[in-house]
Design a protein around this motif. Structure first.
Motif, PDB file in Angstrom:
ATOM      1  N   TYR A  80       0.921  -1.126   0.012  1.00 36.35           N
ATOM      2  CA  TYR A  80       0.177  -0.054   0.094  1.00 36.35           C
ATOM      3  C   TYR A  80       0.886   1.334  -0.053  1.00 36.35           C
ATOM      4  CZ  TYR A  80      -4.448  -2.404   0.858  1.00 36.35           C
ATOM      5  OH  TYR A  80      -5.597  -3.144   0.572  1.00 36.35           O
ATOM      6  N   ASP A  81       1.874   1.277   0.668  1.00 34.62           N
ATOM      7  CA  ASP A  81       2.552   2.520   1.039  1.00 34.62           C
ATOM      8  C   ASP A  81       3.621   2.656  -0.362  1.00 34.62           C
ATOM      9  OD1 ASP A  81       3.442   4.533   3.033  1.00 34.62           O
ATOM     10  OD2 ASP A  81       5.438   3.962   2.224  1.00 34.62           O
ATOM     11  N   GLN A  82       4.055   1.578  -0.868  1.00 38.42           N
ATOM     12  CA  GLN A  82       4.992   1.685  -2.180  1.00 38.42           C
ATOM     13  C   GLN A  82       3.920   2.112  -3.212  1.00 38.42           C
ATOM     14  OE1 GLN A  82       6.287  -2.474  -2.369  1.00 38.42           O
ATOM     15  NE2 GLN A  82       8.241  -1.909  -1.834  1.00 38.42           N
ATOM     16  N   SER A  83       2.610   1.929  -3.079  1.00 36.36           N
ATOM     17  CA  SER A  83       1.647   2.304  -4.446  1.00 36.36           C
ATOM     18  C   SER A  83       1.161   3.712  -4.001  1.00 36.36           C
ATOM     19  CB  SER A  83       0.537   1.189  -4.511  1.00 36.36           C
ATOM     20  OG  SER A  83       1.188  -0.084  -4.500  1.00 36.36           O
ATOM     21  N   GLY A  84       1.699   4.509  -3.137  1.00 40.47           N
ATOM     22  CA  GLY A  84       1.325   5.612  -2.842  1.00 40.47           C
ATOM     23  C   GLY A  84       1.577   6.415  -1.636  1.00 40.47           C
ATOM     24  N   LYS A  85       2.012   7.462  -1.464  1.00 41.97           N
ATOM     25  CA  LYS A  85       2.488   7.988   0.025  1.00 41.97           C
ATOM     26  C   LYS A  85       1.298   8.036   0.982  1.00 41.97           C
ATOM     27  CE  LYS A  85       4.751  11.849   2.180  1.00 41.97           C
ATOM     28  NZ  LYS A  85       5.567  13.129   1.812  1.00 41.97           N
ATOM     29  N   TYR A  86       0.161   8.252   0.397  1.00 34.26           N
ATOM     30  CA  TYR A  86      -1.055   8.415   1.148  1.00 34.26           C
ATOM     31  C   TYR A  86      -1.930   7.274   1.536  1.00 34.26           C
ATOM     32  CZ  TYR A  86       0.716  13.321   0.363  1.00 34.26           C
ATOM     33  OH  TYR A  86       1.609  14.226   0.363  1.00 34.26           O
ATOM     34  N   ASN A  87      -1.617   6.153   0.740  1.00 36.79           N
ATOM     35  CA  ASN A  87      -2.492   5.073   0.894  1.00 36.79           C
ATOM     36  C   ASN A  87      -2.860   4.478   1.968  1.00 36.79           C
ATOM     37  OD1 ASN A  87      -3.090   4.892  -2.221  1.00 36.79           O
ATOM     38  ND2 ASN A  87      -1.146   3.557  -2.538  1.00 36.79           N
ATOM     39  N   LEU A  88      -1.826   4.526   2.731  1.00 40.39           N
ATOM     40  CA  LEU A  88      -2.342   3.772   4.190  1.00 40.39           C
ATOM     41  C   LEU A  88      -3.355   4.846   5.050  1.00 40.39           C
ATOM     42  CD1 LEU A  88       1.103   2.202   5.275  1.00 40.39           C
ATOM     43  CD2 LEU A  88      -1.078   1.066   4.552  1.00 40.39           C
ATOM     44  N   THR A 115     -18.487   0.508  -3.064  1.00 43.70           N
ATOM     45  CA  THR A 115     -17.512   0.125  -4.379  1.00 43.70           C
ATOM     46  C   THR A 115     -16.345   0.803  -4.390  1.00 43.70           C
ATOM     47  OG1 THR A 115     -19.635   0.115  -5.579  1.00 43.70           O
ATOM     48  CG2 THR A 115     -17.697   0.474  -6.776  1.00 43.70           C
ATOM     49  N   TYR A 116     -16.129   2.166  -3.821  1.00 46.72           N
ATOM     50  CA  TYR A 116     -14.665   2.650  -3.823  1.00 46.72           C
ATOM     51  C   TYR A 116     -13.852   2.063  -2.830  1.00 46.72           C
ATOM     52  CZ  TYR A 116     -11.160   6.090  -2.891  1.00 46.72           C
ATOM     53  OH  TYR A 116      -9.929   6.670  -2.911  1.00 46.72           O
ATOM     54  N   TRP A 121      -8.972  -1.384  -2.221  1.00 40.89           N
ATOM     55  CA  TRP A 121      -8.549  -2.794  -1.516  1.00 40.89           C
ATOM     56  C   TRP A 121      -8.053  -3.534  -2.697  1.00 40.89           C
ATOM     57  CZ3 TRP A 121     -13.351  -3.157   2.175  1.00 40.89           C
ATOM     58  CH2 TRP A 121     -13.182  -2.258   3.092  1.00 40.89           C
ATOM     59  N   PHE A 122      -8.609  -3.880  -3.677  1.00 40.63           N
ATOM     60  CA  PHE A 122      -8.444  -4.614  -4.751  1.00 40.63           C
ATOM     61  C   PHE A 122      -7.013  -3.987  -5.560  1.00 40.63           C
ATOM     62  CE2 PHE A 122      -8.305  -6.523  -8.813  1.00 40.63           C
ATOM     63  CZ  PHE A 122      -8.737  -7.784  -8.793  1.00 40.63           C
ATOM     64  N   SER A 123      -6.995  -2.720  -5.501  1.00 33.58           N
ATOM     65  CA  SER A 123      -5.927  -2.102  -6.201  1.00 33.58           C
ATOM     66  C   SER A 123      -4.597  -1.743  -5.077  1.00 33.58           C
ATOM     67  CB  SER A 123      -6.142  -0.898  -6.929  1.00 33.58           C
ATOM     68  OG  SER A 123      -7.141  -1.101  -7.955  1.00 33.58           O
ATOM     69  N   ASN A 124      -4.865  -2.072  -3.976  1.00 33.71           N
ATOM     70  CA  ASN A 124      -3.710  -1.879  -2.849  1.00 33.71           C
ATOM     71  C   ASN A 124      -3.521  -0.213  -2.764  1.00 33.71           C
ATOM     72  OD1 ASN A 124      -3.055  -4.547  -2.071  1.00 33.71           O
ATOM     73  ND2 ASN A 124      -2.182  -4.957  -3.917  1.00 33.71           N
ATOM     74  N   GLY A 125      -4.557   0.402  -3.222  1.00 31.85           N
ATOM     75  CA  GLY A 125      -4.403   1.838  -3.278  1.00 31.85           C
ATOM     76  C   GLY A 125      -5.372   2.549  -4.206  1.00 31.85           C
ATOM     77  N   MET A 126      -5.157   3.837  -4.378  1.00 32.52           N
ATOM     78  CA  MET A 126      -6.138   4.531  -5.173  1.00 32.52           C
ATOM     79  C   MET A 126      -5.924   4.914  -6.752  1.00 32.52           C
ATOM     80  SD  MET A 126      -5.374   8.320  -3.376  1.00 32.52           S
ATOM     81  CE  MET A 126      -3.694   8.848  -2.999  1.00 32.52           C
ATOM     82  N   HIS A 127      -4.944   3.911  -7.199  1.00 24.02           N
ATOM     83  CA  HIS A 127      -4.852   3.848  -8.592  1.00 24.02           C
ATOM     84  C   HIS A 127      -5.249   2.686  -9.035  1.00 24.02           C
ATOM     85  CE1 HIS A 127      -2.056   7.384  -7.290  1.00 24.02           C
ATOM     86  NE2 HIS A 127      -2.530   7.871  -8.253  1.00 24.02           N
ATOM     87  N   HIS A 128      -5.791   2.471 -10.239  1.00 27.91           N
ATOM     88  CA  HIS A 128      -6.399   1.081 -10.867  1.00 27.91           C
ATOM     89  C   HIS A 128      -5.185   0.216 -10.991  1.00 27.91           C
ATOM     90  CE1 HIS A 128      -8.073  -1.576 -13.626  1.00 27.91           C
ATOM     91  NE2 HIS A 128      -9.249  -0.972 -13.357  1.00 27.91           N
ATOM     92  N   PRO A 386      -4.837  -8.746  -4.325  1.00 27.31           N
ATOM     93  CA  PRO A 386      -5.670  -9.703  -4.856  1.00 27.31           C
ATOM     94  C   PRO A 386      -5.732 -10.302  -6.302  1.00 27.31           C
ATOM     95  CG  PRO A 386      -6.972  -8.163  -3.879  1.00 27.31           C
ATOM     96  CD  PRO A 386      -5.614  -7.485  -4.108  1.00 27.31           C
ATOM     97  N   SER A 387      -5.055  -9.448  -7.363  1.00 28.85           N
ATOM     98  CA  SER A 387      -4.792  -9.608  -8.649  1.00 28.85           C
ATOM     99  C   SER A 387      -3.510 -10.485  -8.765  1.00 28.85           C
ATOM    100  CB  SER A 387      -4.506  -8.438  -9.666  1.00 28.85           C
ATOM    101  OG  SER A 387      -4.348  -8.511 -10.904  1.00 28.85           O
ATOM    102  N   THR A 388      -3.639 -11.434  -9.345  1.00 31.14           N
ATOM    103  CA  THR A 388      -2.569 -12.611  -9.283  1.00 31.14           C
ATOM    104  C   THR A 388      -1.911 -12.720 -10.674  1.00 31.14           C
ATOM    105  OG1 THR A 388      -1.972 -14.953  -8.686  1.00 31.14           O
ATOM    106  CG2 THR A 388      -4.123 -14.494  -9.268  1.00 31.14           C
TER     107      THR A 388
END
Length: 683
Positions: A80-88, A115-116, A121-128, A386-388
């Motif tokens: 989550y943190d690697q995928s964006g500084k504010y994700n956590l 849905t959001y 959660w699915f994207s481990n952050g706020m980017h697709h 979750p995407s494998t």
């Protein structure tokens, strides 16, 4: 390297009707059929997978699986943190609202928030997770205010002395402003790809500064993958690295990973596995990439164990310039029966290398130590969930592959679940051109897809060599390295799937299997993968770029002879292959050129290939494809709820480990948030 699901794999083969819940064989302990499909929201279908064979493991092996699974989940915060500084910060806000909101949970706005949350959660952050673009809630900020004010105010991640009003003001642009960190990975040409990307690998530095910093490191020969486990930033005007290790960045999460790895070491299956796990712990303590290479070599040498684990900072797809490894973990056990096909291919690796269309100087004179197997996944975490992926080949270091070999795996129970969930989706009937193609794909598509994955990972990534004195691709090919490497591995698979050698070694009954894969691949590369885009989009994700590059290049080069055609029928566009043998030759020609680009470090040629063939999308065709696909009511992306391993205790002693299969993605995400949150909101 990893191989992501080829959208529909073999375009939804089979004869199951998924208008009802999809089921497949139950485990011995189950009394009810197992349902593959679970929740669906936005563009996502959530699935479940089983772990056949787990009950047959010894108690020692079950303990090992449990400890390794806990180590995997302990690193969840890191991705989550690697995928964006504010994700956590955002994730903990979402979790608090979801658990404590006192208002109406039946309204349309609540469903939009839900849905959001699911997408986040699915994207481990706020980017697709695939397209890299930022997504924002469909409800208003005013409703978000209401959610916050009617939830547990004490549980929000407020700064010291911060008011709720100030918190709302701070978080508003982070979540709701589409221009704030708009892209996770920006691969655009003539752009500062470091600054334009929203990942948390770099802060306050430009691409030029990063490249200048790493220019001091020699990446020729047996050099480590410099920068793989660090964040780059400035301190007192000087470029520095913060290392991900115990005592460094992400220490509190890595300490928990190591805690569980050290529990796993005493129950390792053999000396080789124990040695690999010990070296992994040493690396997490030191952060020294030379220790990581020693671990990787030990991991490759562990070929006898039934259980295996990938755990670490591995793939570099989330970094636009291909240096930083995302945390991921995959815990698995060997699928003995399904491994036979892979072993037959791996055994002939030298033959495939010797007979490839590469220039002689770009071929390996001796292909070493390819260990190939099919695995049953037990647990996935980080960038693998979750995407494998459906196939993995590691280590990624070319010199380790060359001198010590590699492990290539196909995720058999994941592929099985994908195939079952996609059966009779209607995609094949909608997008395949003629009955003969449809019939061939229905008959051979599952096998052709499996063989493609096997060869992509097993002989594709392991093939070829870099010329002496040439730096690694992250330096030479930069932001195009990942897409070119995936294209190269795909082309190895495509070239050989029409080779009689596969019939000779007993993994393929007829060349019709190869034709089925050509039909599927060209259809997917030129048409069906476009269903993952929005109007106006071009291709960003490395695997999507590689597939269009390969398909569009052979289309253009074979246009004069009509090797492939776009045909129109009843207002619909299709692809049609007229000469399968000539198409194979063209795949070989492109493979030879991409290997040359990698071997020689030819950045300009690599850039030209990607930008000319792999990026731009025909917007009229995209509009047509999206309209056709919308009528099928099929979700373009799929991911998984993870199984849950529960230790059976007698006092403090584990006497057994049971596998259960949760049915709610939302519930699992909330449980993970409660049980595996080890990092602060800002790192």
């Amino acid at each position: 390297m990893r191989y992501r699901n080829l959208f529909f794999s073999a375009l939804s083969i089979g004869c199951l009707n998924i208008s009802q819940p999809t089921v497949f064989a139950q485990t011995k302990s189950d009394t009810k059929p197992f349902t593959v499909t679970a929740e669906a929201f936005a563009d996502l279908q959530i699935l479940r997978y089983q772990v056949p064979g787990f009950d047959e493991l010894s108690l020692q092996q079950k303990k090992l699986a449990y400890y390794l699974s806990e180590a995997a989940l302990s690193g969840r915060d890191i991705i989550y943190d690697q995928s964006g500084k504010y994700n956590l910060l955002v994730r903990k806000t979402i979790e608090n609202i979801y658990s404590s909101y006192k208002g109406d949970r039946t309204s349309q706005d609540w469903q939009k928030f839900k849905t959001y949350a699911g997408r986040f959660w699915f994207s481990n952050g706020m980017h697709h997770h695939y397209g890299n673009e930022k997504f924002i809630p469909e409800h208003s900020f005013a409703y978000f205010n209401k959610l916050v004010l009617n939830s547990n105010l004490k549980a929000f991640p407020l700064n010291k002395s911060e008011t709720v009003a100030a918190f709302l003001s701070r978080i508003r642009p982070i979540i709701f402003d589409p221009k704030f960190q708009p892209k996770l990975v920006d691969l655009s040409p003539n752009t500062d790809n470091v600054v334009a990307s929203s990942n948390n690998f770099y802060e306050g530095v430009s691409q030029k500064e990063v490249e200048h910093y790493y220019a001091q490191f020699d990446t020729k020969g047996n050099a480590p993958s410099w920068g793989l486990n660090t964040k780059v930033l400035k301190q007192n005007g000087k470029v520095i690295e913060k290392t991900w290790k115990i005592g460094g960045m992400y220490s509190s999460a890595i300490e928990k990973i190591v805690y569980w790895l050290e529990k796993a070491i005493p129950v390792a299956e053999n000396a080789e596995q124990k040695d690999a796990l010990q070296k992994l712990v040493k690396y997490y303590r030191s952060g020294d990439l030379k220790d990581f290479d020693e671990y990787s070599i030990a991991w490759v040498n562990d070929t006898k164990s039934r259980l295996d684990v990938v755990n670490g900072f591995i793939e570099v797809y989330k970094d636009a310039i291909g240096k930083k490894g995302s945390f991921e973990s995959v815990v698995s056990l060997k699928d003995i029966e399904a491994t036979k096909r892979l072993e037959a291919i791996a055994k002939e690796a030298q033959w495939f290398e010797d007979n490839s269309p590469l220039k002689p100087e770009h071929k390996k004179k001796q292909v070493k130590g390819i260990t190939a197997k099919a695995i049953t996944v037990i647990m996935e975490s980080g960038d693998a969930s979750p995407s494998t992926p459906i196939g993995i080949n590691l280590p990624n270091a070319d010199w380790i592959r060359k001198e010590h070999g590699s492990k290539s795996v196909s995720l058999s129970n994941i592929v099985h679940a994908y195939n079952l969930s996609s059966a009779n989706s209607g995609v094949l009937d909608e997008f395949a051109f003629d009955p003969a193609v449809k019939s061939r794909i229905r008959q051979y598509g599952n096998l052709s897809s499996d063989l493609h994955t096997d060869m992509h990972e097993c002989i594709g990534h392991a093939s070829g060599q870099i010329n002496p004195g040439v730096q690694n691709p992250d330096k030479t090919l930069k932001n195009y390295a990942s897409a070119l490497e995936e294209a190269r591995a795909d082309l190895v698979a495509l070239y050989y799937i029409m080779d009689p050698k596969l019939i000779e070694i007993g993994v393929m009954p007829t060349l019709e299997v190869g034709k089925a894969e050509y039909d599927s691949y060209i259809m997917n590369g030129l048409i069906t993968q476009l269903t993952r885009l929005k109007p106006g989009d071009n291709l960003e994700e490395a695997h999507m770029r590689n597939r269009q590059l390969n398909a569009m290049w052979v289309y253009e080069k074979g246009k004069a002879e009509k090797v492939i055609e776009f045909v129109k029928q009843n207002g619909k566009t299709y692809t049609k292959i007229n000469d399968y043998n000539k198409l194979r030759t063209l795949f070989g020609d492109l493979l030879r050129e991409i290997q040359r680009v990698k071997s020689e470090g030819d950045f300009e040629a690599g850039k030209s290939l990607i930008e000319t063939y792999g990026v731009k999308v025909d917007q009229e065709l995209l509009k047509e494809v999206l309209a056709r696909y919308a009528k099928l009511n099929v979700k373009p992306y799929k991911g998984f709820i993870q199984p849950k391993l529960i230790p059976v205790l007698k006092g403090t002693e584990i006497t057994d480990v049971k596998v259960t299969y949760p049915t709610s993605f939302y519930q699992q995400m909330m449980e993970y948030g409660k049980n595996y949150s080890y990092l602060p909101v800002m790192n």
